[in-house]
Design a protein around this motif. Structure first.
Motif, PDB file in Angstrom:
ATOM      1  N   GLY A   1       0.823  -1.204   0.000  1.00 44.60           N
ATOM      2  CA  GLY A   1       0.000   0.000   0.000  1.00 44.60           C
ATOM      3  C   GLY A   1       0.858   1.255   0.000  1.00 44.60           C
ATOM      4  O   GLY A   1       0.572   2.227  -0.712  1.00 44.60           O
ATOM      5  N   ALA A   2       1.926   1.243   0.800  1.00 42.59           N
ATOM      6  CA  ALA A   2       2.828   2.405   0.846  1.00 42.59           C
ATOM      7  C   ALA A   2       3.528   2.611  -0.493  1.00 42.59           C
ATOM      8  O   ALA A   2       3.682   3.744  -0.966  1.00 42.59           O
ATOM      9  N   ILE A   3       3.956   1.523  -1.114  1.00 44.50           N
ATOM     10  CA  ILE A   3       4.619   1.616  -2.422  1.00 44.50           C
ATOM     11  C   ILE A   3       3.667   2.208  -3.452  1.00 44.50           C
ATOM     12  O   ILE A   3       4.033   3.096  -4.235  1.00 44.50           O
ATOM     13  N   GLN A   4       2.433   1.740  -3.451  1.00 40.36           N
ATOM     14  CA  GLN A   4       1.462   2.220  -4.433  1.00 40.36           C
ATOM     15  C   GLN A   4       1.109   3.685  -4.225  1.00 40.36           C
ATOM     16  O   GLN A   4       0.819   4.402  -5.184  1.00 40.36           O
ATOM     17  N   ARG A   5       1.153   4.142  -2.977  1.00 45.88           N
ATOM     18  CA  ARG A   5       0.879   5.556  -2.692  1.00 45.88           C
ATOM     19  C   ARG A   5       2.091   6.443  -2.931  1.00 45.88           C
ATOM     20  O   ARG A   5       2.003   7.659  -2.839  1.00 45.88           O
ATOM     21  N   GLY A   6       3.239   5.806  -3.189  1.00 47.38           N
ATOM     22  CA  GLY A   6       4.467   6.569  -3.339  1.00 47.38           C
ATOM     23  C   GLY A   6       4.999   7.070  -2.019  1.00 47.38           C
ATOM     24  O   GLY A   6       5.763   8.041  -1.956  1.00 47.38           O
ATOM     25  N   GLN A   7       4.629   6.391  -0.921  1.00 48.50           N
ATOM     26  CA  GLN A   7       5.068   6.807   0.419  1.00 48.50           C
ATOM     27  C   GLN A   7       6.484   6.300   0.671  1.00 48.50           C
ATOM     28  O   GLN A   7       6.736   5.104   0.687  1.00 48.50           O
ATOM     29  N   ARG A   8       7.398   7.220   0.846  1.00 49.11           N
ATOM     30  CA  ARG A   8       8.792   6.871   1.137  1.00 49.11           C
ATOM     31  C   ARG A   8       9.207   7.517   2.454  1.00 49.11           C
ATOM     32  O   ARG A   8       8.614   8.496   2.896  1.00 49.11           O
ATOM     33  N   GLY A   9      10.231   6.967   3.047  1.00 53.67           N
ATOM     34  CA  GLY A   9      10.767   7.566   4.257  1.00 53.67           C
ATOM     35  C   GLY A   9      10.010   7.171   5.508  1.00 53.67           C
ATOM     36  O   GLY A   9       9.094   6.354   5.488  1.00 53.67           O
ATOM     37  N   VAL A  10      10.430   7.758   6.619  1.00 63.64           N
ATOM     38  CA  VAL A  10       9.812   7.483   7.912  1.00 63.64           C
ATOM     39  C   VAL A  10       8.462   8.187   7.974  1.00 63.64           C
ATOM     40  O   VAL A  10       8.377   9.403   7.764  1.00 63.64           O
ATOM     41  N   PRO A  11       7.374   7.448   8.240  1.00 63.31           N
ATOM     42  CA  PRO A  11       6.047   8.081   8.247  1.00 63.31           C
ATOM     43  C   PRO A  11       5.892   9.065   9.405  1.00 63.31           C
ATOM     44  O   PRO A  11       6.403   8.839  10.499  1.00 63.31           O
ATOM     45  N   GLU A  12       5.178  10.143   9.129  1.00 61.49           N
ATOM     46  CA  GLU A  12       4.916  11.132  10.184  1.00 61.49           C
ATOM     47  C   GLU A  12       4.032  10.531  11.271  1.00 61.49           C
ATOM     48  O   GLU A  12       4.234  10.776  12.470  1.00 61.49           O
ATOM     49  N   LEU A  13       3.049   9.719  10.854  1.00 60.83           N
ATOM     50  CA  LEU A  13       2.150   9.044  11.792  1.00 60.83           C
ATOM     51  C   LEU A  13       2.170   7.554  11.472  1.00 60.83           C
ATOM     52  O   LEU A  13       1.402   7.081  10.636  1.00 60.83           O
ATOM     53  N   PRO A  14       3.062   6.793  12.099  1.00 65.06           N
ATOM     54  CA  PRO A  14       3.189   5.363  11.789  1.00 65.06           C
ATOM     55  C   PRO A  14       1.883   4.612  12.038  1.00 65.06           C
ATOM     56  O   PRO A  14       1.126   4.913  12.959  1.00 65.06           O
ATOM     57  N   VAL A  15       1.654   3.609  11.199  1.00 67.52           N
ATOM     58  CA  VAL A  15       0.453   2.783  11.265  1.00 67.52           C
ATOM     59  C   VAL A  15       0.804   1.435  11.870  1.00 67.52           C
ATOM     60  O   VAL A  15       1.870   0.870  11.593  1.00 67.52           O
ATOM     61  N   ARG A  16      -0.089   0.909  12.712  1.00 69.82           N
ATOM     62  CA  ARG A  16       0.082  -0.419  13.295  1.00 69.82           C
ATOM     63  C   ARG A  16      -1.068  -1.325  12.852  1.00 69.82           C
ATOM     64  O   ARG A  16      -2.222  -0.914  12.895  1.00 69.82           O
ATOM     65  N   ILE A  17      -0.740  -2.532  12.442  1.00 75.89           N
ATOM     66  CA  ILE A  17      -1.747  -3.568  12.248  1.00 75.89           C
ATOM     67  C   ILE A  17      -1.474  -4.645  13.280  1.00 75.89           C
ATOM     68  O   ILE A  17      -0.368  -5.201  13.337  1.00 75.89           O
ATOM     69  N   GLU A  18      -2.462  -4.924  14.144  1.00 73.20           N
ATOM     70  CA  GLU A  18      -2.306  -5.960  15.162  1.00 73.20           C
ATOM     71  C   GLU A  18      -3.213  -7.138  14.817  1.00 73.20           C
ATOM     72  O   GLU A  18      -4.413  -6.975  14.619  1.00 73.20           O
ATOM     73  N   VAL A  19      -2.603  -8.318  14.744  1.00 78.06           N
ATOM     74  CA  VAL A  19      -3.326  -9.531  14.372  1.00 78.06           C
ATOM     75  C   VAL A  19      -3.750 -10.275  15.637  1.00 78.06           C
ATOM     76  O   VAL A  19      -2.942 -10.483  16.552  1.00 78.06           O
ATOM     77  N   THR A  20      -5.001 -10.677  15.670  1.00 80.29           N
ATOM     78  CA  THR A  20      -5.557 -11.365  16.837  1.00 80.29           C
ATOM     79  C   THR A  20      -5.036 -12.787  16.932  1.00 80.29           C
ATOM     80  O   THR A  20      -4.894 -13.481  15.923  1.00 80.29           O
ATOM     81  N   GLY A  21      -4.760 -13.243  18.151  1.00 83.51           N
ATOM     82  CA  GLY A  21      -4.355 -14.625  18.374  1.00 83.51           C
ATOM     83  C   GLY A  21      -5.556 -15.538  18.546  1.00 83.51           C
ATOM     84  O   GLY A  21      -6.687 -15.081  18.723  1.00 83.51           O
ATOM     85  N   THR A  22      -5.303 -16.842  18.498  1.00 83.31           N
ATOM     86  CA  THR A  22      -6.358 -17.847  18.633  1.00 83.31           C
ATOM     87  C   THR A  22      -6.049 -18.746  19.830  1.00 83.31           C
ATOM     88  O   THR A  22      -4.935 -19.270  19.953  1.00 83.31           O
ATOM     89  N   TRP A  23      -7.025 -18.933  20.711  1.00 84.08           N
ATOM     90  CA  TRP A  23      -6.863 -19.813  21.863  1.00 84.08           C
ATOM     91  C   TRP A  23      -6.916 -21.270  21.419  1.00 84.08           C
ATOM     92  O   TRP A  23      -7.825 -21.675  20.691  1.00 84.08           O
ATOM     93  N   ARG A  24      -5.916 -22.062  21.836  1.00 83.04           N
ATOM     94  CA  ARG A  24      -5.874 -23.491  21.549  1.00 83.04           C
ATOM     95  C   ARG A  24      -5.855 -24.269  22.865  1.00 83.04           C
ATOM     96  O   ARG A  24      -4.857 -24.265  23.580  1.00 83.04           O
ATOM     97  N   PRO A  25      -6.961 -24.926  23.218  1.00 83.42           N
ATOM     98  CA  PRO A  25      -6.969 -25.705  24.470  1.00 83.42           C
ATOM     99  C   PRO A  25      -6.080 -26.930  24.357  1.00 83.42           C
ATOM    100  O   PRO A  25      -5.891 -27.491  23.268  1.00 83.42           O
ATOM    101  N   GLY A  26      -5.499 -27.329  25.479  1.00 79.06           N
ATOM    102  CA  GLY A  26      -4.657 -28.515  25.516  1.00 79.06           C
ATOM    103  C   GLY A  26      -4.774 -29.222  26.862  1.00 79.06           C
ATOM    104  O   GLY A  26      -5.546 -28.818  27.726  1.00 79.06           O
TER     105      GLY A  26
END
Length: 356
Positions: free
Chosen positions: A319-344
């Motif tokens: 997405g950044a490449i397609q927008r032509g976004q280079r360098g250190v972002p002024e407002l960095p973006v975070r994507i957090e992926v949810t974990g899955t509980w596995r009973p044992g």
């Protein structure tokens, strides 16, 4: 009458909800794209009035004909550690890379690995080599090694040349877009599962360096639980610089946890060394099941969905490449992926849950 502006690949891509690379491949009849997707893109292009630019087509034909080496869109994977393959010892990190490579391939990119600890190679020089090869996107794998003191984990690349994203958050300088596992929410999920099983004296045992690697999210979630849910049963987390059987034995004797949350084999080693049986004497949960050897497949815990973390990093980067976004972002973006509980089998019902 003014000529109508030419429809661009970007417009088609935005309408179709795909990348420009996918549009380009569909229009040229190239790449591993499903016929359904190809047909949908072609229909959108037709509806928008897209017409190929003949001059651009001739130019690209001359470029391809003049090169004896096929060109491929490429992303750089930056790895680290005492040896070139050190990161491959860790299942979690291998899955990060597998997810990254698979998602990059779906966009039409290849991934090439570069080792940050190459002897005699500065970060600045390595960055120039990557840039000279026509690579515009960087995927930074988690920095290997323990975090100690105020180590800033600085990378000295000329980031103005690149779009960049980090997997995890072991780089402190610069502050980049990142994809990571949602450690905080996963810890709260573990606690909820343990409460549902009837556990009441929940303890946490962690290696200090590992908690620092996740920016204290494990201990933060545990503290929240104790403050708001269990203030009358507060068990202080045992955070150690390294495995210490005597410290663990003293902590266990004082607080008598009925279940312990830990990561990898850190807590397991001390439980086993003290002769405690799981789950008979104490239950056990891992916050990263990928960090355990195969013989511990019976342990309850969190699947961090690490392949999706790697894939999400590439989504951010493309997405950044397609927008032509280079360098250190002024407002960095975070994507957090949810974990899955596995009973044992390392946890078991403790009887009827008491009402609060």
């Amino acid at each position: 009458m003014p000529e109508k502006p030419r429809v661009t690949l970007r417009e088609i891509a935005e309408t179709a909800g795909v990348s420009r690379m996918t549009v380009s491949l569909a229009l040229r009849g190239k790449g591993k794209i499903s016929e359904e997707t190809r047909a949908r893109i072609l229909k959108i292009a037709d509806n928008l009035g897209y017409k190929p630019d003949p001059e651009l087509g001739k130019l690209m034909s001359r470029v391809r004909a003049s090169s004896s080496i096929p060109t491929h869109a490429c992303l750089a994977l930056l790895t680290s550690g005492p040896t070139r393959d050190a990161w491959k010892r860790y299942v979690t990190e291998r899955k990060y890379v597998e997810g990254s490579v698979a998602r990059a391939r779906s966009y039409g990119y290849q991934v090439e690995e570069f080792w940050l600890n190459e002897p005699g190679m500065s970060h600045s020089r390595l960055g120039k080599i990557i840039w000279s090869r026509g690579i515009e996107g960087l995927i930074i794998a988690p920095i290997q090694g323990k975090l100690a003191g105020d180590d800033p984990r600085a990378l000295k690349f000329d980031f103005d040349l690149f779009s960049a994203v980090e997997i995890s958050e072991t780089v402190k300088d610069p502050d980049l877009d990142r994809a990571l596992h949602d450690q905080y929410t996963s810890t709260l999920r573990v606690i909820e599962e343990l409460l549902a099983l009837g556990y009441r004296r929940i303890g946490m045992v962690l290696e200090r360096a590992l908690d620092r690697r996740v920016n204290g999210r494990w201990t933060a979630a545990f503290a929240r639980f104790q403050i708001y849910r269990e203030p009358d049963r507060l068990i202080p987390p045992l955070i150690l610089p390294e495995a210490d059987r005597d410290a663990f034995r003293a902590w266990h004797r004082e607080h008598h946890p009925d279940v312990i949350i830990s990561v990898d084999r850190f807590g397991l080693r001390m439980i086993e060394a003290c002769g405690l049986k799981i789950p008979g004497d104490v239950g056990y949960v891992s916050l990263d099941l990928d960090g355990l050897p195969a013989e511990y497949s019976w342990i309850s815990g969190i699947d961090q969905n690490s392949k999706q973390v790697g894939a999400s990093a590439v989504d951010l980067l493309v997405g950044a490449i397609q927008r032509g976004q280079r360098g250190v972002p002024e407002l960095p973006v975070r994507i957090e992926v949810t974990g899955t509980w596995r009973p044992g089998k390392s946890t078991k019902p403790q009887g009827k849950r008491r009402r609060k």
